[in-house]
Design an enzyme around this catalytic site. Structure first.
Site, PDB file in Angstrom:
ATOM      1  N   ASP A  36       0.861  -1.173   0.000  1.00  0.00           N
ATOM      2  CA  ASP A  36       0.000   0.000   0.000  1.00  0.00           C
ATOM      3  C   ASP A  36       0.905   1.234   0.000  1.00  0.00           C
ATOM      4  O   ASP A  36       2.039   1.177   0.488  1.00  0.00           O
ATOM      5  CB  ASP A  36      -0.895  -0.035   1.241  1.00  0.00           C
ATOM      6  CG  ASP A  36      -1.636   1.259   1.460  1.00  0.00           C
ATOM      7  OD1 ASP A  36      -2.374   1.686   0.557  1.00  0.00           O
ATOM      8  OD2 ASP A  36      -1.459   1.843   2.552  1.00  0.00           O
ATOM      9  N   ASP A  38      -0.039   5.003   0.880  1.00  0.00           N
ATOM     10  CA  ASP A  38      -0.227   5.993   1.941  1.00  0.00           C
ATOM     11  C   ASP A  38      -0.414   5.322   3.296  1.00  0.00           C
ATOM     12  O   ASP A  38      -1.325   4.516   3.485  1.00  0.00           O
ATOM     13  CB  ASP A  38      -1.435   6.882   1.629  1.00  0.00           C
ATOM     14  CG  ASP A  38      -1.302   7.561   0.273  1.00  0.00           C
ATOM     15  OD1 ASP A  38      -0.246   8.156   0.030  1.00  0.00           O
ATOM     16  OD2 ASP A  38      -2.237   7.476  -0.534  1.00  0.00           O
TER      17      ASP A  38
END
Length: 203
Positions: A36, A38
């Site tokens: 991922d 952020d």
């Protein structure tokens, strides 16, 4: 409605390849690891469009380096609903990507969902579309792929694709997400060392 963007994710690679990569020779570990963006690789700044504000999460560089040293493909899977809302453009997403890669080196693939939750696409995490799309380009089996993320949607996307998710909790991670995760780690480097069966890892 999916009006501004097609229902499929964007697939971005260092040289804009559109064909699968050849599997690499690995000594150990999963076929691919997908991060991922952020809150996992970089600090979470909602709808961040300024590359000068990019800050790495703790141990991100070391974690990615451990995987590259063992020939394991690395990618990014990220929801960016600001694109559909007009807060972001493809150019600003690319600017942030380039800055991340200045700091961490090039990733083999970026799979980006440009949709809002109500669009009903199949790529926005927790749906498995980003994972499937990234694995197809990398030539990796989703069942032998790991997703590292900081919220439950990342882990559910991995599960829905048949793979493994490892949760790295942050202050935004809800307690129920941590409780529901099969695997957790305090930071990225510990998570990666666990995947590679290295000292200091969490399995």
């Amino acid at each position: 409605m999916l009006t501004a963007y097609a229902s499929r994710p964007w697939l971005l690679t260092p040289d804009e390849r559109r064909v699968p990569l050849r599997p690499r020779t690995r000594r150990t570990g999963p076929q691919a690891v997908l991060f991922d963006r952020d809150g996992t690789l970089i600090q979470d700044l909602p709808h961040d469009s300024d590359p000068d504000r990019v800050r790495l999460m703790p141990h991100a560089k070391a974690a990615v380096g451990e995987l590259r040293a063992r020939g394991i493909p690395v990618g990014v899977v990220t929801n960016q609903p600001g694109l559909a809302r007009g807060v972001l453009t493809r150019g600003t997403v690319e600017d942030v990507r380039r800055r991340v890669e200045e700091l961490l080196g090039p990733f083999d693939v970026w799979a980006v969902c440009p949709h809002e939750p109500e669009d009903g696409c199949g790529c926005r995490k927790p749906a498995p579309g980003l994972v499937h799309a990234a694995c197809a380009l990398l030539g990796a089996d989703p069942r032998a792929t790991v997703v590292l993320g900081d919220i439950g949607a990342d882990i559910q996307a991995a599960r829905s694709a048949g793979g493994t998710g490892v949760l790295i909790p942050t202050p935004v991670t809800r307690p129920e997400e941590t409780a529901a995760a099969d695997r957790t780690a305090p930071d990225l480097l510990t998570a990666v060392r666990g995947l590679l069966n290295l000292p200091g890892g969490t399995t």
